[in-house]
Design a protein around this motif. Structure first.
Motif, PDB file in Angstrom:
ATOM      1  N   UNK A 300      -2.531  23.599   4.196  1.00 37.79           N
ATOM      2  CA  UNK A 300      -1.822  22.512   3.505  1.00 37.79           C
ATOM      3  C   UNK A 300      -0.950  21.702   4.451  1.00 37.79           C
ATOM      4  N   UNK A 301      -0.690  22.241   5.656  1.00 36.04           N
ATOM      5  CA  UNK A 301       0.109  21.529   6.651  1.00 36.04           C
ATOM      6  C   UNK A 301      -0.673  21.556   7.956  1.00 36.04           C
ATOM      7  N   UNK A 302      -0.829  20.405   8.640  1.00 38.20           N
ATOM      8  CA  UNK A 302      -1.590  20.432   9.887  1.00 38.20           C
ATOM      9  C   UNK A 302      -0.991  21.414  10.893  1.00 38.20           C
ATOM     10  N   UNK A 303      -1.864  22.149  11.528  1.00 37.45           N
ATOM     11  CA  UNK A 303      -1.478  23.119  12.549  1.00 37.45           C
ATOM     12  C   UNK A 303      -0.571  24.235  12.058  1.00 37.45           C
ATOM     13  N   UNK A 304      -0.608  24.493  10.773  1.00 33.99           N
ATOM     14  CA  UNK A 304       0.021  25.687  10.209  1.00 33.99           C
ATOM     15  C   UNK A 304      -1.044  26.384   9.373  1.00 33.99           C
ATOM     16  N   UNK A 305      -0.952  27.684   9.252  1.00 40.00           N
ATOM     17  CA  UNK A 305      -1.967  28.415   8.481  1.00 40.00           C
ATOM     18  C   UNK A 305      -1.559  28.582   7.016  1.00 40.00           C
ATOM     19  N   UNK A 306      -0.609  27.771   6.573  1.00 42.32           N
ATOM     20  CA  UNK A 306      -0.150  27.842   5.179  1.00 42.32           C
ATOM     21  C   UNK A 306      -1.284  27.443   4.234  1.00 42.32           C
ATOM     22  N   UNK A 307      -1.360  28.142   3.122  1.00 42.71           N
ATOM     23  CA  UNK A 307      -2.306  27.722   2.069  1.00 42.71           C
ATOM     24  C   UNK A 307      -1.502  27.130   0.907  1.00 42.71           C
ATOM     25  N   UNK A 308      -2.205  26.848  -0.182  1.00 43.57           N
ATOM     26  CA  UNK A 308      -1.525  26.266  -1.347  1.00 43.57           C
ATOM     27  C   UNK A 308      -0.589  27.270  -2.010  1.00 43.57           C
ATOM     28  N   UNK A 309      -0.680  28.556  -1.654  1.00 43.16           N
ATOM     29  CA  UNK A 309       0.233  29.566  -2.211  1.00 43.16           C
ATOM     30  C   UNK A 309       1.202  29.993  -1.118  1.00 43.16           C
ATOM     31  N   UNK A 310       2.477  29.760  -1.333  1.00 40.36           N
ATOM     32  CA  UNK A 310       3.479  30.143  -0.334  1.00 40.36           C
ATOM     33  C   UNK A 310       3.409  31.650  -0.096  1.00 40.36           C
ATOM     34  N   UNK A 311       3.360  32.039   1.150  1.00 38.52           N
ATOM     35  CA  UNK A 311       3.284  33.467   1.471  1.00 38.52           C
ATOM     36  C   UNK A 311       1.854  33.952   1.686  1.00 38.52           C
ATOM     37  N   UNK A 312       0.888  33.092   1.417  1.00 33.01           N
ATOM     38  CA  UNK A 312      -0.522  33.426   1.673  1.00 33.01           C
ATOM     39  C   UNK A 312      -1.026  32.525   2.798  1.00 33.01           C
ATOM     40  N   UNK A 313      -1.541  33.158   3.832  1.00 38.25           N
ATOM     41  CA  UNK A 313      -1.952  32.422   5.033  1.00 38.25           C
ATOM     42  C   UNK A 313      -3.453  32.625   5.244  1.00 38.25           C
ATOM     43  N   UNK A 314      -4.096  31.638   5.874  1.00 42.32           N
ATOM     44  CA  UNK A 314      -5.551  31.740   6.067  1.00 42.32           C
ATOM     45  C   UNK A 314      -5.875  31.553   7.544  1.00 42.32           C
ATOM     46  N   UNK A 315      -6.797  32.374   8.039  1.00 47.32           N
ATOM     47  CA  UNK A 315      -7.158  32.317   9.467  1.00 47.32           C
ATOM     48  C   UNK A 315      -8.650  32.562   9.643  1.00 47.32           C
ATOM     49  N   UNK A 340       3.426  34.216   9.050  1.00 46.44           N
ATOM     50  CA  UNK A 340       3.841  35.230   8.074  1.00 46.44           C
ATOM     51  C   UNK A 340       5.193  35.828   8.465  1.00 46.44           C
ATOM     52  N   UNK A 341       5.345  36.087   9.757  1.00 47.33           N
ATOM     53  CA  UNK A 341       6.599  36.670  10.250  1.00 47.33           C
ATOM     54  C   UNK A 341       7.779  35.733   9.927  1.00 47.33           C
ATOM     55  N   UNK A 342       7.587  34.448  10.206  1.00 51.87           N
ATOM     56  CA  UNK A 342       8.666  33.475   9.952  1.00 51.87           C
ATOM     57  C   UNK A 342       8.921  33.309   8.458  1.00 51.87           C
ATOM     58  N   UNK A 343       7.849  33.370   7.677  1.00 52.07           N
ATOM     59  CA  UNK A 343       7.996  33.264   6.227  1.00 52.07           C
ATOM     60  C   UNK A 343       8.827  34.437   5.704  1.00 52.07           C
ATOM     61  N   UNK A 344       8.490  35.651   6.146  1.00 52.57           N
ATOM     62  CA  UNK A 344       9.217  36.835   5.676  1.00 52.57           C
ATOM     63  C   UNK A 344      10.677  36.764   6.105  1.00 52.57           C
TER      64      UNK A 344
END
Ligand code: NDP
Length: 349
Positions: A300-315, A340-344
């Motif tokens: 959802x953000x360029x060059x970040x692995x964020x998905x549409x659900x906060x706390x869920x990352x895609x790689x 994920x580390x920064x989110x936590x």
């Protein structure tokens, strides 16, 4: 008593999953990796585990590694740069590379479970994950690294002869005796089709490459490879109408149709290899994470692995329909772990 909640669960065990696990483990997040289970239909260690030598993963030059280092390193540096070698090493293979990554993640404390996640509930926090065989678990963050699976044409005759002459992985199956010295058919006009077709010429009497258009999707260099190989015969505007075979022999040929003229004819063949692209493995998410128009998870953000659900990352390939390389997957796995580390940390977890 409150239920145990994981910091981060990593779903998938290709280069993205293991790289995420290495970074998450070193950040002391004690990641839990669901690596899949071949018995349940997932491929532990990802698509790379089904290849032979990996020649384009930086740090693992192809050819004979020791010889390569001897030729690449200055004479005066050899005594301290070259490791002692007990045996002749070879180029790293896909399964070796993946097992090395797995071991590296375990060395740093990643816990690995040979099971697959069949369902998730992302509507509540912590997230709920339901493994196919084990008990439900809770996690504050999830990294999805489930990769992609080869596509098939979807016709009943193809399904009937799967593993009996129909395959979507030439490198995995091409060397089987059933394919030796026989005409083989490859479908597709992309880099995979050319790569697989070229590989199969080692075993086949001839490789028929069927393309539904008269234009390759493959890169120029790969097109040249196909066009200049005397054992590859290209059929433009040609699609499979039916896979032919019998109970005893498996695949014996294919009926093909020219999609311009409607003309049909039979090509005798001992095998059919599909190389028509991949489908991302997102079924278990049941639409809870936003995808692009091809069904790949969307950052959802360029060059970040964020998905549409906060706390869920895609790689990795589950979120990449473009690069699809082991090394890019590994890179995004690392990114997902850092995200994920920064989110936590931002949530005080
Ligand atoms: P692609 O999507 O690039 O190509 C798929 C091919 O299959 C196309 O020719 C497409 O035809 C054809 N196709 C799709 N569906 C059907 C169908 N139902 N019937 C008949 N033909 C069909 O996939 P690839 O797996 O080849 O490549 C994926 C990515 O991986 C690419 O970025 C590629 O560059 C990379 N790659 C690189 C390699 C290398 O550099 N050595 C090796 C392998 C892959 P059409 O063009 O008409 O849509």
């Amino acid at each position: 008593m409150s239920e145990h909640v994981e910091h981060v669960v990593i779903v998938g065990s290709g280069p993205a999953g293991w790289s995420a696990a290495i970074y998450a483990a070193r950040a002391e997040l004690k990641p839990l990796v669901y690596e899949g289970n071949a018995g349940l239909g997932t491929v532990p260690l990802g698509q790379l585990a089904t290849t032979t030598e990996v020649e384009n993963y930086a740090g693992f030059p192809s050819g004979e590694l020791h010889q390569f280092l001897h030729s690449a390193i200055d004479e005066e540096q050899k005594s301290y740069l070259l490791p002692p070698v007990d045996e002749q090493p070879h180029a790293v293979t896909g399964p070796e590379l993946m097992n090395l990554m797995r071991q590296q993640a375990r060395n740093f404390g990643a816990r690995v479970i040979t099971d697959e996640i069949s369902e998730v509930d992302l509507s509540q926090r912590p997230f709920r994950l339901k493994p196919a065989e084990g008990d439900e678990i809770l996690s504050h963050a999830i990294i999805i690294a489930t990769g992609a699976s080869a596509k098939y044409l979807g016709m009943p005759s193809e399904e009937k002869y799967k593993n009996r002459g129909v395959s979507a992985c030439a490198v995995c199956d091409g060397a089987l005796p059933r394919f030796r010295n026989k005409p083989l058919v490859v479908v597709g006009g992309g880099d995979s089709a050319v790569e697989e077709g070229t590989f199969l010429t080692k075993y086949a009497s001839v490789v028929h490459l069927l393309m539904r258009r008269d234009v390759f999707r493959a890169s120029k260099i790969m097109q040249e490879r196909a066009l200049s190989n005397p054992k590859i015969k290209i059929h433009y505007f040609t699609e499979i109408d039916e896979v032919l075979g019998d109970e005893k022999a498996g695949v014996t040929g294919v009926q093909v149709v020219n999609n311009q003229t409607g003309e049909k004819h039979v090509l005798e063949a001992g095998g059919l290899f599909l190389a028509i692209g991949h489908t991302p493995n997102t079924g278990f998410l049941k639409g809870q994470v936003k995808t692009n128009d091809k069904g790949y998870l969307q950052w959802t953000t360029p060059f970040r692995t964020y998905t549409s659900v906060e706390g869920v990352f895609a790689a990795g390939d589950v979120a990449d329909d473009y690069y699809r390389q082991a090394i890019t997957s590994a890179g995004t796995g690392c990114m997902a772990a850092l995200d994920a580390e920064r989110y936590l940390a931002s949530k005080g977890i």
